[in-house]
Design a protein around this motif. Structure first.
Motif, PDB file in Angstrom:
ATOM      1  N   LEU A  23      71.589  31.105  21.804  1.00  0.00           N
ATOM      2  CA  LEU A  23      71.034  31.531  20.523  1.00  0.00           C
ATOM      3  C   LEU A  23      70.355  32.877  20.726  1.00  0.00           C
ATOM      4  O   LEU A  23      69.357  32.986  21.442  1.00  0.00           O
ATOM      5  CB  LEU A  23      70.026  30.504  20.003  1.00  0.00           C
ATOM      6  N   VAL A  24      70.891  33.903  20.110  1.00  0.00           N
ATOM      7  CA  VAL A  24      70.400  35.273  20.287  1.00  0.00           C
ATOM      8  C   VAL A  24      69.582  35.661  19.071  1.00  0.00           C
ATOM      9  O   VAL A  24      70.088  35.677  17.945  1.00  0.00           O
ATOM     10  CB  VAL A  24      71.576  36.247  20.492  1.00  0.00           C
ATOM     11  N   GLU A  25      68.321  35.978  19.296  1.00  0.00           N
ATOM     12  CA  GLU A  25      67.418  36.277  18.195  1.00  0.00           C
ATOM     13  C   GLU A  25      67.468  37.734  17.751  1.00  0.00           C
ATOM     14  O   GLU A  25      67.141  38.051  16.606  1.00  0.00           O
ATOM     15  CB  GLU A  25      65.980  35.923  18.592  1.00  0.00           C
ATOM     16  N   HIS A  26      67.855  38.634  18.656  1.00  0.00           N
ATOM     17  CA  HIS A  26      67.804  40.075  18.350  1.00  0.00           C
ATOM     18  C   HIS A  26      69.169  40.602  17.944  1.00  0.00           C
ATOM     19  O   HIS A  26      70.200  40.197  18.495  1.00  0.00           O
ATOM     20  CB  HIS A  26      67.306  40.856  19.565  1.00  0.00           C
ATOM     21  N   GLY A  27      69.160  41.543  17.009  1.00  0.00           N
ATOM     22  CA  GLY A  27      70.361  42.246  16.610  1.00  0.00           C
ATOM     23  C   GLY A  27      70.403  43.639  17.200  1.00  0.00           C
ATOM     24  O   GLY A  27      69.666  43.951  18.143  1.00  0.00           O
ATOM     25  N   PRO A  28      71.242  44.526  16.663  1.00  0.00           N
ATOM     26  CA  PRO A  28      71.410  45.870  17.225  1.00  0.00           C
ATOM     27  C   PRO A  28      70.135  46.695  17.245  1.00  0.00           C
ATOM     28  O   PRO A  28      70.053  47.681  17.992  1.00  0.00           O
ATOM     29  CB  PRO A  28      72.450  46.504  16.289  1.00  0.00           C
ATOM     30  N   GLU A  29      69.134  46.319  16.449  1.00  0.00           N
ATOM     31  CA  GLU A  29      67.893  47.103  16.434  1.00  0.00           C
ATOM     32  C   GLU A  29      67.233  47.156  17.811  1.00  0.00           C
ATOM     33  O   GLU A  29      66.509  48.102  18.136  1.00  0.00           O
ATOM     34  CB  GLU A  29      66.910  46.537  15.398  1.00  0.00           C
ATOM     35  N   ALA A  30      67.486  46.137  18.645  1.00  0.00           N
ATOM     36  CA  ALA A  30      66.903  46.125  19.988  1.00  0.00           C
ATOM     37  C   ALA A  30      67.479  47.241  20.859  1.00  0.00           C
ATOM     38  O   ALA A  30      66.826  47.702  21.808  1.00  0.00           O
ATOM     39  CB  ALA A  30      67.143  44.771  20.652  1.00  0.00           C
ATOM     40  N   LEU A  31      68.680  47.687  20.552  1.00  0.00           N
ATOM     41  CA  LEU A  31      69.312  48.741  21.345  1.00  0.00           C
ATOM     42  C   LEU A  31      68.624  50.090  21.125  1.00  0.00           C
ATOM     43  O   LEU A  31      68.618  50.938  22.010  1.00  0.00           O
ATOM     44  CB  LEU A  31      70.793  48.851  20.983  1.00  0.00           C
ATOM     45  N   ALA A  32      68.076  50.294  19.951  1.00  0.00           N
ATOM     46  CA  ALA A  32      67.501  51.591  19.605  1.00  0.00           C
ATOM     47  C   ALA A  32      66.281  51.929  20.446  1.00  0.00           C
ATOM     48  O   ALA A  32      65.962  53.109  20.639  1.00  0.00           O
ATOM     49  CB  ALA A  32      67.143  51.629  18.119  1.00  0.00           C
ATOM     50  N   THR A  33      65.591  50.920  20.961  1.00  0.00           N
ATOM     51  CA  THR A  33      64.360  51.155  21.723  1.00  0.00           C
ATOM     52  C   THR A  33      64.547  50.869  23.206  1.00  0.00           C
ATOM     53  O   THR A  33      63.569  50.799  23.948  1.00  0.00           O
ATOM     54  CB  THR A  33      63.232  50.272  21.173  1.00  0.00           C
ATOM     55  N   ALA A  34      65.781  50.696  23.655  1.00  0.00           N
ATOM     56  CA  ALA A  34      66.042  50.365  25.060  1.00  0.00           C
ATOM     57  C   ALA A  34      66.189  51.621  25.902  1.00  0.00           C
ATOM     58  O   ALA A  34      66.768  52.617  25.467  1.00  0.00           O
ATOM     59  CB  ALA A  34      67.307  49.518  25.174  1.00  0.00           C
ATOM     60  N   GLY A  35      65.655  51.574  27.123  1.00  0.00           N
ATOM     61  CA  GLY A  35      65.892  52.647  28.084  1.00  0.00           C
ATOM     62  C   GLY A  35      67.190  52.439  28.831  1.00  0.00           C
ATOM     63  O   GLY A  35      67.795  53.384  29.332  1.00  0.00           O
ATOM     64  N   THR A  36      67.608  51.174  28.905  1.00  0.00           N
ATOM     65  CA  THR A  36      68.871  50.816  29.557  1.00  0.00           C
ATOM     66  C   THR A  36      69.578  49.773  28.701  1.00  0.00           C
ATOM     67  O   THR A  36      68.945  48.818  28.242  1.00  0.00           O
ATOM     68  CB  THR A  36      68.630  50.234  30.966  1.00  0.00           C
ATOM     69  N   VAL A  37      70.868  49.957  28.494  1.00  0.00           N
ATOM     70  CA  VAL A  37      71.699  48.980  27.779  1.00  0.00           C
ATOM     71  C   VAL A  37      72.775  48.489  28.737  1.00  0.00           C
ATOM     72  O   VAL A  37      73.443  49.297  29.395  1.00  0.00           O
ATOM     73  CB  VAL A  37      72.352  49.593  26.529  1.00  0.00           C
ATOM     74  N   ILE A  38      72.929  47.176  28.832  1.00  0.00           N
ATOM     75  CA  ILE A  38      73.927  46.595  29.728  1.00  0.00           C
ATOM     76  C   ILE A  38      74.881  45.731  28.911  1.00  0.00           C
ATOM     77  O   ILE A  38      74.442  44.909  28.102  1.00  0.00           O
ATOM     78  CB  ILE A  38      73.264  45.776  30.848  1.00  0.00           C
ATOM     79  N   VAL A  39      76.183  45.917  29.136  1.00  0.00           N
ATOM     80  CA  VAL A  39      77.214  45.182  28.408  1.00  0.00           C
ATOM     81  C   VAL A  39      77.955  44.273  29.391  1.00  0.00           C
ATOM     82  O   VAL A  39      78.764  44.752  30.189  1.00  0.00           O
ATOM     83  CB  VAL A  39      78.212  46.130  27.721  1.00  0.00           C
ATOM     84  N   PRO A  40      77.680  42.959  29.368  1.00  0.00           N
ATOM     85  CA  PRO A  40      78.449  42.033  30.207  1.00  0.00           C
ATOM     86  C   PRO A  40      79.857  41.842  29.650  1.00  0.00           C
ATOM     87  O   PRO A  40      80.174  42.260  28.536  1.00  0.00           O
ATOM     88  CB  PRO A  40      77.648  40.727  30.123  1.00  0.00           C
ATOM     89  N   ALA A  41      80.696  41.160  30.418  1.00  0.00           N
ATOM     90  CA  ALA A  41      82.081  40.939  30.026  1.00  0.00           C
ATOM     91  C   ALA A  41      82.196  39.857  28.962  1.00  0.00           C
ATOM     92  O   ALA A  41      81.338  38.989  28.818  1.00  0.00           O
ATOM     93  CB  ALA A  41      82.903  40.539  31.255  1.00  0.00           C
ATOM     94  N   SER A  42      83.296  39.925  28.224  1.00  0.00           N
ATOM     95  CA  SER A  42      83.735  38.838  27.352  1.00  0.00           C
ATOM     96  C   SER A  42      85.237  38.699  27.542  1.00  0.00           C
ATOM     97  O   SER A  42      86.003  39.576  27.135  1.00  0.00           O
ATOM     98  CB  SER A  42      83.439  39.131  25.880  1.00  0.00           C
ATOM     99  N   HIS A  43      85.654  37.631  28.183  1.00  0.00           N
ATOM    100  CA  HIS A  43      87.086  37.460  28.424  1.00  0.00           C
ATOM    101  C   HIS A  43      87.855  37.161  27.141  1.00  0.00           C
ATOM    102  O   HIS A  43      89.071  37.245  27.114  1.00  0.00           O
ATOM    103  CB  HIS A  43      87.300  36.358  29.465  1.00  0.00           C
ATOM    104  N   GLU A  44      87.150  36.837  26.078  1.00  0.00           N
ATOM    105  CA  GLU A  44      87.814  36.643  24.784  1.00  0.00           C
ATOM    106  C   GLU A  44      88.260  37.959  24.167  1.00  0.00           C
ATOM    107  O   GLU A  44      89.244  38.019  23.451  1.00  0.00           O
ATOM    108  CB  GLU A  44      86.862  35.956  23.788  1.00  0.00           C
ATOM    109  N   GLN A  45      87.500  39.037  24.426  1.00  0.00           N
ATOM    110  CA  GLN A  45      87.671  40.255  23.640  1.00  0.00           C
ATOM    111  C   GLN A  45      88.092  41.489  24.439  1.00  0.00           C
ATOM    112  O   GLN A  45      88.790  42.355  23.891  1.00  0.00           O
ATOM    113  CB  GLN A  45      86.355  40.578  22.916  1.00  0.00           C
ATOM    114  N   ASP A  46      87.692  41.592  25.687  1.00  0.00           N
ATOM    115  CA  ASP A  46      87.681  42.892  26.352  1.00  0.00           C
ATOM    116  C   ASP A  46      89.033  43.581  26.485  1.00  0.00           C
ATOM    117  O   ASP A  46      89.132  44.791  26.342  1.00  0.00           O
ATOM    118  CB  ASP A  46      87.037  42.771  27.732  1.00  0.00           C
ATOM    119  N   GLU A  47      90.086  42.858  26.796  1.00  0.00           N
ATOM    120  CA  GLU A  47      91.347  43.507  27.138  1.00  0.00           C
ATOM    121  C   GLU A  47      92.357  43.520  25.989  1.00  0.00           C
ATOM    122  O   GLU A  47      93.526  43.813  26.193  1.00  0.00           O
ATOM    123  CB  GLU A  47      91.949  42.832  28.375  1.00  0.00           C
TER     124      GLU A  47
END
Length: 349
Positions: A58-82
């Motif tokens: 259950l993820v509480e934060h939306g894209p607004e959390a990215l705006a204040t981040a010093g580092t953004v990390i994108v893990p894999a999704s085997h459903e979508q990535d390729e």
């Protein structure tokens, strides 16, 4: 504190999400002080996100959390990535919230997201070796290296498989706060403190076969004696092997020659001493096995691109006023541990 935002999508690998929280979440100021990072999980749309296991998060934060981040990390999704060279609308919109200059990293096939967003065009990158053919097909403008653990090209970093995400996170922590902080995180997590990005994704025989002799005892012995010249003959004798057999077995188990491995340990030892002690550069060189300050300067510049004085200034500030002694650091008899890291010291290997 620096905010680290983890952008997850349906099909996220739980281990990769956990890696980021575990490693950055354990980084604290020297002496067990305040946390150095705030880690938040966000999604293109808040709410339940499927993992590739039998549970959701259950993820509480939306894209607004990215705006204040010093580092953004994108893990894999085997459903979508390729699937496609184009991003889905919600993911593309989420990435637009990232402020210019933010450090952005991917784990495993999360590199497909960065490439589809145009962040890797003309840059060096990596992804899981099994996905490299598809990656090249979709993104011919990316300088893909299929062999390394992770890459860093400006503010954009990529890593290979899930375990290489550990190496990447420790690399970022080390770059931000030095070897001591990253080393403590590694100890708490019980993982190697440092495997450099250029290390191969896999070696022919990463683990000794049942009944086969290992070179681990020789490595442990060498780590406590980095300040003295060490020869291949000495190392081979620790395992009761010929030099030829020892060298072959070492390459099979570690993925590099004994000389290259030992040189990297000396660089790591020197970096620790520069960060954690007030020893003069010539003394650091002697303690690390380089013999002279000139030799240390040559090898440190080759490994990290700066002089010993500049390196110390970055991690300790101009005054370098802390006096801490040298016992217990990496490569010392008290603190010996395997820390792969760059070039050879004088004498022996």
């Amino acid at each position: 504190m620096m905010r680290v935002a983890v952008l997850v999508r349906d099909g996220v690998l739980p281990m990769e999400l956990g890696i980021v929280h575990q490693l950055f979440g354990q980084a604290v100021a020297a002496g067990g002080g305040a946390p150095l990072y705030e880690v938040v999980t966000c999604a293109p749309e808040p709410g339940p996100v499927r993992t590739d296991a039998d549970f959701t998060v259950l993820v509480e934060h939306g894209p607004e959390a990215l705006a204040t981040a010093g580092t953004v990390i994108v893990p894999a999704s085997h459903e979508q990535d390729e699937r496609s060279a184009r991003l889905g609308g919600p993911v593309a919109a989420a990435l637009e919230a990232i402020a210019p200059g933010t450090r952005i990293a991917s784990i495993c096939t999360g590199a497909f997201v960065l490439a589809a967003a145009g962040l890797l065009e003309g840059r060096r990158a990596t992804t899981h070796w099994r996905s490299c053919a598809r990656f090249r097909e979709l993104f011919p403008g990316v300088d893909l290296d299929p062999d390394v653990l992770y890459t860093e090209d400006g503010p954009v970093l990529t890593s290979a498989g899930e375990a290489a995400g550990i190496d990447l996170c420790l690399h970022m922590i080390r770059s931000d706060h030095g070897a001591a902080v990253a080393g403590e995180v590694a100890r708490r997590t019980v993982v190697p403190p440092h495997r450099e990005g250029g290390q191969a994704q896999f070696v022919p025989r990463p683990v000794a076969e049942p009944g086969a002799s290992s070179t681990g005892a020789a490595r442990a012995w060498a780590l406590g004696r980095l300040d003295r010249p060490l020869t291949l003959r000495e190392l081979a004798a620790r395992e009761s092997m010929s030099v030829r057999t020892f060298t072959r077995r070492f390459r099979e188990e570690v993925g590099m020659s004994p000389g290259r491995w030992l040189a990297r340990q000396r660089v790591e030892r020197a970096r620790w001493l520069l960060e954690e002690t007030d020893l003069p550069v010539d003394r650091v060189a002697a303690e690390a096995g380089f013999g002279t300050g000139a030799s240390l300067r040559q090898h440190l510049r080759a490994a990290v691109g700066v002089s010993p004085t500049a390196y110390r200034t970055v991690f300790r500030g101009p005054s370098a006023a802390r006096a801490r002694g040298v016992s217990g650091g990496p490569g010392s008899a008290a603190g010996a541990r395997e820390v792969p890291g760059a070039p050879v010291g004088p004498g022996g290997v």
